[in-house]
Design an enzyme around this catalytic site. Structure first.
Site, short mmCIF file in Angstrom:
data_model
loop_
_atom_site.label_atom_id
_atom_site.label_comp_id
_atom_site.label_asym_id
_atom_site.label_seq_id
_atom_site.Cartn_x
_atom_site.Cartn_y
_atom_site.Cartn_z
N MET A 274 0.39 -1.20 -0.16
CA MET A 274 0.00 -0.36 0.19
C MET A 274 0.96 1.17 -0.01
O MET A 274 0.86 2.45 0.00
CB MET A 274 -0.61 -0.39 1.28
N ARG A 275 2.35 1.26 0.04
CA ARG A 275 2.86 2.67 0.57
C ARG A 275 2.48 2.98 -1.20
O ARG A 275 2.82 4.55 -1.38
CB ARG A 275 4.78 2.40 0.12
N ALA A 276 2.26 2.50 -2.30
CA ALA A 276 2.87 3.18 -3.36
C ALA A 276 1.49 3.95 -3.14
O ALA A 276 1.51 5.30 -4.32
CB ALA A 276 2.81 2.15 -5.08
#
Length: 669
Positions: A274-276
């Site tokens: 989910m960092r993107a």
């Protein structure tokens, strides 16, 4: 010292935009700049730092605490509410690739410890970079133990020091900016993911743009002060716009429609984790603030996705970074014009009005992505029956690369830090100590005190002297045992003998498998092929799988077998590599069916070449791919003359090659 003006940079729109967005919102997480040498990567980074708004720090705090919200655990604290403060520019701290761990995280203040003034911590580069920019040039060449330190600091926002009698932690929140040339090796996936944005930079192909770049650079070199002064107004306007965008940032609204668009784009490009999504959202908000808006639009999402996703999409190490912008436009449902700069020219800031020339619009060069897989092309051949016709040539594709077994070189080396063979290195497990002048490890405090005590006990000084004094000659450094990287040089028969097509397909697969392992373990792999009357260094020793994949896309096979030329080419390549890096141990892997057929006395010349390799002390492995009922047995004789390990396989398979390498390297010193 004058810094090249940021507003004078031409031809790198994406790079300029990425640096500006991280300047507006440091929470984005920094920028990774990938590109060929000579594309102004370092110039842009140093120029951007001068545009950032100054920060307020606690006076005399070595860790740059914010007086409005000081770190409660600051080693220089605690700081009272009425603490004195000062304003200074944002620091650009450069982390050298060869820096030691002491220099990065800090260590015991040696001078005060030796003088008896007590134990005091001396901060390192991470402390100096707090609330600033940490710049790593050639970040892909950074040693693994330093990468681990950066990963910990980037994840926690703090640096922890547990060494030399020092136990503390301090704030280490910085914007990480790295530059790299992909031809020199890839970046570890864990560190790659810590960069918020990534940019591919290439020299522009438009002659007018190139000419303008040259004109400006020559003008700056001839008169740095005058050139900087000419761009002072543009620099001031750009700095003010960044400051205004920072003030506007908290007011920007990320609506439900924009949020769903970000999630849809990230899902469509199959990114990991989910960092993107988080980085894309922060970059879109920063882009809206930069454009003077308080609502995030699809244009902001598109600009953010182009910078936040290319290095995060799921790919193999053989796939080059990048993204399909056509798919991005299709997902967002509309085309978007580039955002105009503050002067309406399309860039971050135009030249001053008296620059004396019309500036062409900056354009960033680009290179097409190589195919993700399928490094071969359809088979082609020449069936001309004439005696003087060229030998038939075919190009075959490798099979799907696999993960090879771990192989190590026996003994203890002293090569470049890596993740494979045992070696004496600058970091790792302490196995002893050496005099300070002979080692590169950290100071071994206990051994230093022990040496001083022994000298004190055997000295002829007065027996009343009870205080232990430490002299410079008493200093000892830790002898550390870690891992090194190696060079595996494959010397492959690419002639047209029996089963050549099958052999070349499997050899290509083996090379790709070794490259995949080299990518993970920081090894270098090279490939020599020999056919017709010559040997070619098809793949110079490299750790870059992208470059390797491009070189192996078409590897022809056919013609006679110049075995001697292949061995001599290998000897020359290894000789050059030893001069370039004397401490990197190498293994030569010769893959041949033993049929030397190029020219008169081909077999005799091959054996002489083997003798030459033996005299050079080359650690080697010969894999015999000769098949059929009647065998010449040249490969076995070749191995004996070379003093090499001999392995016979009926058909050369990728698994057989790497398994043989695994067995041989455990016995090679």
């Amino acid at each position: 010292m004058h810094v090249y003006p940021f507003s004078a940079i031409v031809g790198s729109d994406d790079l300029v935009l990425a640096l500006i967005l991280t300047g507006i919102s440091p929470d984005i997480g920094g920028v990774l700049i990938r590109g060929e040498k000579g594309t102004a990567k370092s110039t842009a980074v140093r120029a951007q730092a001068a545009l950032l708004p100054p920060i307020t720090v606690v006076t005399d705090c070595r860790f740059s605490c914010d007086p409005a919200a000081p770190d409660p655990d600051c080693p220089d604290g605690p700081h009272p509410p009425s603490v004195a403060s000062a304003t200074r520019p944002v620091r650009l701290v450069e982390l050298p690739v060869g820096a030691g761990e002491d220099r990065v995280v800090g260590s015991l203040h040696l001078e005060k410890a030796l003088s008896g003034s007590g134990v005091e911590y001396e901060p390192g580069l991470l402390a100096r970079a707090n609330r600033g920019i940490l710049y790593v040039d050639e970040v892909n060449l950074l040693h693994d133990h330093l990468v681990d330190l950066l990963l910990d600091a980037a994840a926690m926002g703090r640096a922890t020091v547990e060494r030399d009698g020092v136990s503390l932690s301090h704030a280490a929140r910085f914007t990480l900016v790295g530059t790299m040339n992909p031809e020199e090796g890839e970046l570890r996936p864990q560190l790659l993911d810590r960069f918020g944005l990534s940019v591919e930079v290439a020299a522009p192909r438009d002659p007018a743009v190139r000419a303008e770049i040259i004109r400006r650079r020559l003008a700056f070199d001839a008169d740095p002060a005058g050139f900087t002064s000419a761009y002072a107004t543009a620099e001031q306007q750009l700095a003010e716009r960044i400051a205004d965008a920072r003030l506007r940032l908290p007011k920007v609204v990320l609506g439900q429609e924009a949020l769903l668009a970000i999630a849809e784009v990230c899902a469509a490009f199959d990114v990991d984790g989910m960092r993107a999504d988080l980085v894309c959202a922060r970059a879109a908000v920063a882009h809206a603030a930069w454009c003077g808006r308080t609502d995030v639009t699809r244009a902001d999402v598109r600009a953010a996705a182009r910078l936040a996703l290319p290095h995060r999409r799921r790919r193999t190490p053989f796939d080059s970074p990048g993204m399909d912008e056509g798919l991005l436009d299709e997902i967002l449902g509309e085309d978007h014009d580039p955002d105009p700069g503050p002067d309406g020219s399309g860039g971050p800031g135009g030249p001053p009005s008296d620059s004396g020339s019309d500036t062409p619009p900056p354009t960033a060069g680009s290179t097409p992505d190589p195919p993700a897989s399928g490094l071969g092309s359809p088979t082609s051949s020449n069936d001309d029956p004439r005696p003087d016709a060229p030998a038939p040539v075919s190009v075959t594709a490798p099979e799907e690369p696999y993960r090879p077994r771990l192989f190590t070189v026996a003994g203890t080396g002293k090569g470049t830090l890596g993740r494979r063979s045992r070696a004496i290195t600058t970091s790792g497990r302490t196995v002893g100590d050496v005099p300070a002048g002979r080692g590169t490890g950290p100071i071994h405090l206990a051994a230093t005190v022990r040496t001083a005590a022994l000298r004190h006990a055997t000295s002829r000084s007065s027996p009343d002297t009870t205080r232990l004094s430490i002299a410079l000659s008493d200093l000892r450094r830790s002898l550390c045992e870690g891992k090194e990287s190696n060079l595996v040089l494959l010397c492959v028969d690419a002639s047209g003998s029996m089963a050549a097509r099958r052999r070349m397909s499997q050899v290509k697969t083996a090379v790709l498998a070794l490259l995949l392992d080299a990518y993970r373990r920081r090894d270098r792999v090279g490939l020599i092929t020999f056919r017709n009357h010559e040997a070619t260094l098809t793949l110079p020793p490299t750790g870059s799988v992208d470059v390797a994949a491009a070189r192996l896309r078409e590897l022809p096979a056919g013609g006679r077998t110049p075995l001697a030329e292949g061995l001599l080419k290998a000897a020359e390549t290894l000789r050059r590599e030893r001069l370039r890096d004397p401490d990197r141990r190498a293994l030569l892997v010769v893959v041949t069916d033993g049929r030397a057929t190029a020219g008169p006395k081909a077999v005799e010349r091959s054996l002489h070449a083997a003798d030459h390799l033996a005299r050079e002390g080359v650690s080697a492995l010969v894999i015999d791919s000769e098949t059929g009922r009647f065998r010449m047995g040249l490969a076995a004789a070749l191995a004996r003359r070379m003093g090499a390990e001999y392995v016979h396989v009926g058909e050369v398979s990728a698994e057989a090659i790497t398994s043989a390498v695994a067995g041989a390297t455990t016995r090679a010193a």
